[in-house]
Design an enzyme around this catalytic site. Structure first.
Site, short mmCIF file in Angstrom:
data_model
loop_
_atom_site.label_atom_id
_atom_site.label_comp_id
_atom_site.label_asym_id
_atom_site.label_seq_id
_atom_site.Cartn_x
_atom_site.Cartn_y
_atom_site.Cartn_z
CG ASP B 132 48.08 38.65 41.05
OD1 ASP B 132 49.21 38.68 40.49
OD2 ASP B 132 47.94 38.47 42.27
CE1 TYR B 134 48.58 30.71 43.48
CE2 TYR B 134 47.98 28.75 42.24
CZ TYR B 134 48.22 29.38 43.44
OH TYR B 134 48.08 28.66 44.61
CG HIS B 139 53.12 31.23 45.71
ND1 HIS B 139 53.16 31.62 47.02
CD2 HIS B 139 51.86 31.55 45.27
CE1 HIS B 139 51.99 32.16 47.36
NE2 HIS B 139 51.20 32.13 46.32
NE ARG B 148 44.91 21.29 46.32
CZ ARG B 148 44.88 22.63 46.27
NH1 ARG B 148 43.90 23.29 46.83
NH2 ARG B 148 45.85 23.29 45.66
CD GLU B 204 50.48 36.46 47.42
OE1 GLU B 204 50.14 36.89 46.29
OE2 GLU B 204 49.96 35.46 47.95
CD GLU B 206 51.94 38.74 42.56
OE1 GLU B 206 51.62 39.05 41.39
OE2 GLU B 206 51.13 38.31 43.41
CG ASP B 238 48.66 40.10 45.41
OD1 ASP B 238 47.77 40.92 45.65
OD2 ASP B 238 48.44 38.90 45.15
NE ARG B 242 49.22 35.14 52.56
CZ ARG B 242 49.41 35.12 51.25
NH1 ARG B 242 48.40 34.81 50.44
NH2 ARG B 242 50.58 35.42 50.75
CD GLN B 245 44.45 34.45 49.95
OE1 GLN B 245 45.29 35.06 50.61
NE2 GLN B 245 44.75 33.79 48.85
CE1 TYR B 249 40.26 29.17 49.85
CE2 TYR B 249 40.62 29.17 47.49
CZ TYR B 249 40.64 28.51 48.69
OH TYR B 249 41.03 27.21 48.75
CE LYS B 258 45.80 37.28 47.12
NZ LYS B 258 47.24 36.97 47.10
CB THR B 262 48.17 46.00 44.39
OG1 THR B 262 47.10 45.10 44.69
CG2 THR B 262 49.26 45.26 43.64
CB THR B 365 53.84 34.53 45.29
OG1 THR B 365 52.71 35.27 45.71
CG2 THR B 365 54.95 34.67 46.31
CD GLU B 379 55.24 30.65 49.18
OE1 GLU B 379 55.00 31.84 48.88
OE2 GLU B 379 55.89 29.87 48.46
#
Lengths: 432, 432
Positions: B132, B134, B139, B148, B204, B206, B238, B242, B245, B249, B258, B262, B365, B379
């Protein structure tokens, strides 16, 4: 515990053999002269040919079913049969290979035994998914210290058996050369990466775990049943490109820094062979949390840990030229696992994730607390800052082209025959 | 570019079909009434049975070889034949299914066409490894902002096509229900985790990419050759937990959050069908670095991007009761990929990692810059802070039991027939 006889084998080289005495009987897939893949059992310096023994009519019932399941040259279907078929096969093999076996000294018996050195070993199974855990707490602390001196362990470590998905397609048996990978790295003090051969190539000493019987999608494996889903064990070298890893791994984890090759020892050491070397889980240090209930099982606490001595040796080209033996870099033990294999299985499947026969787990690097027990050069040399001196007069920060890394394992216990895993070797080739 | 005829098909439902007109011809694996797995081509509301057509003597040469390679009920061997076999099959299928085909109106032809609604679709291939990526930069920025605010993108993002290994064993075709996973989560403000059903279940959006011909271990695929290694495309959801995760993670990436499921759309849309919808790579914004040379190819820059409209719909149980249609949550596009598929392939293999026919990539995503283009509820609702109101009068922060998510895709271009991917659906079942 399975009653382990101190019996000897009529295969002379098995008696006192460091890895493969009668008490071990690990399973593997081999070929001779590029021929078909066959299943066999390691016994001393020989391989007992299971397919040939089947055709000779030596197996009945569940043992026969076990060997028939290996007819396609991989152990997946055998793994999926679960523990009872494996135990039946082991018991029959003990009968056939003991000193007082009716096979002893018969002319036709010779055809069942091959010289291991003449055989080519292969991956024992088709690996559907490979998961690499991180249960070596000393390693996690050592690596964490390099990045976060005040807080080496992340808050989840003592609750979650941390793991991640690894690359299955590049797992290879012992003896496969390791091509030094190329990739992006960020030179110290620079803002932009460069591309080139890895300059910080490393090994990682791990225990490999083969999954036996799988589970259905959506149906977690309870911790109390988890041991039934172990197919066997091997050694695993999680070759790592530290400079590529440092630049790529945020935020989704290691990727190309690990996926160029993973080496495993080709013999599957069964749970039955390891029975005498099971140990109670060490008490968690004061202040550590207890595992959540889905990770807690009294039988697992009482005997789910393993006492296997693990060793890493380095053989450089200069050592070969100087007729020096391979030099030990690491002497560690599986007792440094913070989580048991049963806990890893229960955790992995608790969300309903389907495990399949022939899946492979890596334990994560198994370092001990002392420098000579560190399971990677990253830890031994503190990220290259403290090079080690070798008996050959060379120094090493990380691995150089021509270096060969050899993993070994040994299980010892008073009153029991010692057993080993065989070797997991890999030699570094220069980048293309 | 392949010459795409505006030709019509004698299969009436194909003409003007939103997904499967004559110009698409996606490949898949189906069964009828629990029978054997067979390969077929979607054409309108029908499936053209490739094995039956082979037995009827309708294929010769490379097209015949292509269909013979699917005889085991999976497309791996066909993928491994590479582009030329795929093109030969497509050209023959265009002849057979055009309005002026000799097959038209023949009695025996009816046996070659099945009603798609009567067939069960399966995974098109045995998935050896699933990666997978990114590459949806919007996203990555949206998710990064939640953690952040000042520095949403990590420094490696614009140099490295970030990806990680995913779980292959739990990929399932559209229509498979999604059991809400259980796991460890850290409640807000707490120091210790709890165990229970996921409370922040998400989708997600994808693009899925099937790998065609593979490469040998240690032999990277140069960027200029990468397009030759694409086997086809699908939609991929996907599913993400959350709360699990967020707790698990660090430091090795997403794992159980995850790996519970899928979902993919079962039809393999070929590179040839997508030819008209290729686009030049959008110019990188001023200040963004140029890709390193191993990721740079003039042909890929000129036509390696894709213009595929991607849509997510939500159908709740209340909507079904109120006879309301599924409600659109997302309308995005593959043009928001920061890296092309060729760049993903070149990067993945640059360290020598072996790709195999039937490997699956997820794009990551694919969100656009606007709120209605966001490819996940994380999101859209800013991590649950801004719930959305539905036409049914309900609100959603994350997915609830009984909710069904439907992914769709549409390729449109003036002067060309539009094509689609078929649906990728999945409905949430309560935790066990």
């Amino acid at each position: 515990m399975t009653q382990l006889s101190p019996a000897r084998s009529w295969v002379a080289s098995a008696n006192g053999h460091a890895d493969f005495p009668l008490q071990n009987l690990p399973l593997g897939i081999f070929s001779v002269d590029g021929g078909a893949l066959r299943s066999g059992v390691a016994i001393g310096e020989r391989i007992f040919d299971l397919q040939a023994a089947l055709h000779a009519g030596l197996f009945d019932g569940a043992a026969r079913q076990a060997v028939e399941a290996m007819a396609d040259g991989q152990l997946n279907e055998f793994f999926d049969l679960g523990r009872s078929a494996r135990v039946a096969l082991r018991e029959r093999l003990l009968e056939l290979l003991r000193e007082d076996s009716p096979l002893r000294g018969k002319v036709e018996t010779a055809k069942l035994l091959l010289v291991a050195a003449d055989c080519q070993m292969h991956l024992p199974a088709r690996i559907n998914d490979y998961t690499d855990f991180y249960v070596g707490i000393e390693h996690a602390q050592n690596v964490g210290k390099l990045f976060r001196p005040d807080n080496p362990l992340l808050p989840n470590y003592k609750y979650v058996p941390i793991g991640y998905h690894g690359r299955a397609s590049t797992i290879r048996p012992s003896g496969t050369d390791v091509r030094r990978p190329k990739g992006q790295t960020l030179p110290a003090g620079q803002a932009e990466p460069t591309f080139g051969p890895c300059a910080r190539l490393d090994y990682e000493l791990e225990l490999g775990i083969w999954i036996g019987k799988g589970n259905a999608l959506g149906e977690p494996i309870p911790i109390g049943d988890a041991a039934e889903h172990i197919g066997g064990f091997c050694l695993l070298n999680d070759w790592s490109a530290r400079d590529i890893q440092a630049w790529e791994y945020q935020p989704l984890g290691p990727f190309l820094s690990k996926s160029f090759l993973t080496s495993i020892s080709p013999w599957v050491v069964t749970a039955e062979a390891l029975e005498p070397f099971r140990r109670p889980q060490p008490a968690r240090p004061e202040g550590d949390p207890q595992p959540l209930p889905y990770l807690l099982d009294t039988r697992d606490q009482a005997g789910g840990a393993l006492d296997i001595e693990l060793e890493v040796l380095l053989l450089t080209e200069a050592m070969v030229e100087q007729n020096l033996p391979a030099q030990r870099l690491t002497l560690s033990n599986t007792q440094y696992m913070y989580w048991t294999v049963a806990q890893m299985i229960a955790h992995h499947s608790v969300n309903g994730c389907q495990l399949q026969a022939g899946d492979l787990f890596g334990s994560g690097t198994l370092s001990g607390p002392e420098n000579h027990q560190f399971g990677s050069l990253l830890e031994i040399t503190e990220g290259g800052k403290k090079p080690i001196e070798l008996a050959s007069g060379e120094v090493r920060r990380f691995l150089e082209d021509g270096d060969e890394i050899i993993l070994r394992a040994r299980c010892r216990r008073e009153g029991f025959a010692s057993i080993g895993f065989g070797e997991c070797r890999g030699k570094i080739l220069p980048a293309r």
